[in-house]
Motif scaffolding. Structure first.
Motif, mmCIF file in Angstrom:
data_model
loop_
_atom_site.group_PDB
_atom_site.id
_atom_site.type_symbol
_atom_site.label_atom_id
_atom_site.label_comp_id
_atom_site.label_asym_id
_atom_site.label_seq_id
_atom_site.Cartn_x
_atom_site.Cartn_y
_atom_site.Cartn_z
ATOM 1 N N TYR A 13 -9.049 -1.052 6.447
ATOM 2 C CA TYR A 13 -9.200 -0.482 4.980
ATOM 3 C C TYR A 13 -9.900 -1.447 4.132
ATOM 4 N N ARG A 17 -6.981 -5.585 5.178
ATOM 5 C CA ARG A 17 -5.801 -4.557 5.045
ATOM 6 C C ARG A 17 -6.104 -3.576 6.262
ATOM 7 N N GLY A 18 -5.107 -3.060 6.980
ATOM 8 C CA GLY A 18 -5.236 -2.281 8.105
ATOM 9 C C GLY A 18 -4.778 -2.800 9.285
ATOM 10 N N PRO A 37 6.512 -7.603 8.253
ATOM 11 C CA PRO A 37 6.887 -7.482 6.839
ATOM 12 C C PRO A 37 6.181 -6.418 6.185
ATOM 13 N N ASN A 38 6.593 -6.190 4.950
ATOM 14 C CA ASN A 38 5.954 -4.956 4.294
ATOM 15 C C ASN A 38 4.479 -4.935 4.351
ATOM 16 N N GLY A 39 3.702 -3.706 4.664
ATOM 17 C CA GLY A 39 2.208 -3.761 4.588
ATOM 18 C C GLY A 39 1.797 -4.498 5.968
ATOM 19 N N ALA A 40 2.461 -4.663 6.745
ATOM 20 C CA ALA A 40 2.018 -5.476 8.065
ATOM 21 C C ALA A 40 1.009 -4.435 8.940
ATOM 22 N N GLY A 41 1.156 -2.786 9.059
ATOM 23 C CA GLY A 41 0.621 -1.983 9.542
ATOM 24 C C GLY A 41 1.347 -1.229 10.468
ATOM 25 N N LYS A 42 2.735 -1.098 10.204
ATOM 26 C CA LYS A 42 3.509 -0.332 11.223
ATOM 27 C C LYS A 42 3.322 1.024 10.993
ATOM 28 N N THR A 43 3.255 1.628 9.953
ATOM 29 C CA THR A 43 3.230 2.909 9.395
ATOM 30 C C THR A 43 1.664 3.533 10.015
ATOM 31 N N THR A 44 0.817 2.435 9.805
ATOM 32 C CA THR A 44 -0.582 2.951 9.885
ATOM 33 C C THR A 44 -0.595 3.143 11.733
ATOM 34 N N GLU A 155 11.398 3.437 10.630
ATOM 35 C CA GLU A 155 12.522 3.062 9.716
ATOM 36 C C GLU A 155 13.646 4.028 9.767
ATOM 37 N N HIS A 187 13.339 -2.576 9.633
ATOM 38 C CA HIS A 187 13.639 -3.762 8.941
ATOM 39 C C HIS A 187 15.264 -4.227 9.109
HETATM 40 N N1 LIG Z 1 -4.920 4.957 2.802
HETATM 41 C C1 LIG Z 1 -4.969 3.560 2.574
HETATM 42 N N2 LIG Z 1 -6.014 3.090 1.968
HETATM 43 C C2 LIG Z 1 -6.110 1.845 1.692
HETATM 44 N N3 LIG Z 1 -5.333 0.915 2.217
HETATM 45 C C3 LIG Z 1 -4.058 1.545 2.954
HETATM 46 C C4 LIG Z 1 -3.950 2.798 3.184
HETATM 47 N N4 LIG Z 1 -2.864 2.891 3.964
HETATM 48 C C5 LIG Z 1 -2.363 1.540 4.292
HETATM 49 N N5 LIG Z 1 -3.118 0.595 3.691
HETATM 50 C C6 LIG Z 1 -2.933 -0.827 3.717
HETATM 51 O O1 LIG Z 1 -2.803 -0.982 4.976
HETATM 52 C C7 LIG Z 1 -1.848 -2.026 5.249
HETATM 53 C C8 LIG Z 1 -0.791 -1.713 6.214
HETATM 54 O O2 LIG Z 1 0.024 -0.686 5.554
HETATM 55 P P1 LIG Z 1 1.314 0.176 6.320
HETATM 56 O O3 LIG Z 1 1.819 1.231 5.419
HETATM 57 O O4 LIG Z 1 0.757 0.353 7.707
HETATM 58 O O5 LIG Z 1 2.484 -1.097 6.309
HETATM 59 P P2 LIG Z 1 4.077 -0.938 7.001
HETATM 60 O O6 LIG Z 1 3.926 -2.289 8.149
HETATM 61 O O7 LIG Z 1 4.177 0.506 7.533
HETATM 62 O O8 LIG Z 1 4.628 -1.587 5.687
HETATM 63 P P3 LIG Z 1 6.309 -1.103 5.222
HETATM 64 O O9 LIG Z 1 7.038 -1.973 5.903
HETATM 65 O O10 LIG Z 1 6.107 -1.483 3.749
HETATM 66 O O11 LIG Z 1 6.441 0.225 5.312
HETATM 67 C C9 LIG Z 1 -1.343 -2.286 3.995
HETATM 68 O O12 LIG Z 1 -2.048 -3.534 3.218
HETATM 69 C C10 LIG Z 1 -1.544 -1.076 3.040
HETATM 70 O O13 LIG Z 1 -1.902 -1.494 1.721
#
Ligand SMILES: Nc1ncnc2c1ncn2[C@@H]1O[C@H](COP(=O)(O)OP(=O)(O)OP(=O)(O)O)[C@@H](O)[C@H]1O
Length: 296
Positions: A13, A17-18, A37-44, A155, A187
């Motif tokens: 991204y 990020r990504g 941690p938050n934003g690590a990339g799990k949901t992606t 989660e 978490h």
């Molecule tokens: N559509 C998008 N465009 C730009 N950046 C994105 C997009 N989707 C996710 N990101 C970035 O990619 C990174 C990973 O996000 P992701 O949602 O996968 O994290 P996560 O591990 O699931 O976090 P959490 O524990 O907060 O749910 C973050 O920095 C987020 O800001």
């Protein structure tokens, strides 16, 4: 046998990020905890597995199905609980469950009814009026009700009270005993410790470790609390070539990994009155991987 296979998965991204070059496999009957941690990339990662996102590089498969080209079938068969559930708010809970059941061509509603009563859920009201925990229960019922062999849960206990979290853990253990394959982001260290066989921790879109829970615990150093006759003896003890964590009155805490002999020699040389092992929780072990940062 690998059920979930992720190979060099990359979604960039920008600005670091990504997710980057992620590779891992989850075997049949395994519960894999996906942490970070938050934003690590799990949901992606999870959204790629469901075929909602296309990778810049790399690929992933569930069984023989490609998450890119067979997304429709994956979405129908898989047990999926999203982190944020998009409901049709005007529907009743039961209306929503029946709608999803219908889309999947479900004929048998036994498991759905079992889960509703197991989680003490009244699904008759409108989703709009439901609490966060009730909505989460609807999501859980929807993920498990068609008895899928593979589940991806983002989660799953967020919003559930401790009693229901416990019930959820029992449900996972029960499904695991039936050979189900489960990827679960979480978490909750307790939930992970009680249910997962292996854990992958990611940070800034890259793995920092993939390990069995048993090995994670084993690899960790042990903390001993040594009580000495008095404060002066404690200070003397602390001059030994050991990793001293703290000196507090007549007590010294030391960290031991492989150097147990150094400790036993030191114990013989000083007026020691008691020794206690300070157990480290899995949470403390995880935190050492997370690195104590708030941001991924
Ligand atoms: N559509 C998008 N465009 C730009 N950046 C994105 C997009 N989707 C996710 N990101 C970035 O990619 C990174 C990973 O996000 P992701 O949602 O996968 O994290 P996560 O591990 O699931 O976090 P959490 O524990 O907060 O749910 C973050 O920095 C987020 O800001």
């Amino acid at each position: 046998m690998s059920v979930i296979t992720v190979s060099n998965l990359t979604k960039d991204y920008g600005k670091n990020r990504g997710i980057f070059n992620l590779s891992f496999e989850i075997h049949k009957g395994e519960v894999f905890g996906y942490l970070g941690p938050n934003g690590a990339g799990k949901t992606t990662t999870i959204r790629h597995l469901l075929g909602f996102l296309n990778a810049d590089k790399g690929e992933c498969h569930i069984g023989q199905l490609s998450c890119r080209t067979d997304a429709e079938q994956i979405q129908r068969d898989l047990g999926y609980l999203p982190g944020e559930i998009a409901f049709f708010d005007d529907m009743s809970g039961i209306g929503y469950l029946k709608f999803i059941a219908n889309m999947r061509g479900m004929k048998n509603f036994e498991k759905m009814n079992e889960l509703i009563s197991y989680f003490e859920l009244d699904p008759s009201g409108r989703i709009k009026k439901m609490s966060k925990g009730m909505k989460q229960k609807i999501g859980i019922v929807s993920a498990f009700m068609h008895d899928p062999s593979t589940l991806i849960l983002d989660e799953p206990t967020s919003g559930l009270d401790p009693l229901m979290q416990n019930k959820f853990i029992e449900l996972i253990l029960n499904e695991k005993s039936k050979g189900k394959t489960i990827l679960m982001s979480s978490h909750s260290f307790e939930e992970v410790e009680r249910t997962c066989d292996r854990i992958g921790i990611i940070k800034k879109g890259r793995f920092v470790t993939i390990e069995t829970v048993a090995n994670l615990k084993k690899a960790q150093r042990k903390i001993y609390s040594i009580s000495l006759q008095n404060e002066k003896a404690a200070k003397d003890f602390a001059t030994e070539p050991l990793e001293i964590i703290s000196i507090n009155g007549d007590k010294v805490q030391v960290a031991i990994k492989d150097n147990i002999k150094v400790l036993t020699t030191a114990l013989n040389r000083h007026p020691v009155t008691a020794i206690d092992v300070v157990s480290q929780s899995l949470e403390e072990i995880f935190m050492s991987y997370y690195g104590g940062e708030n941001n991924a």
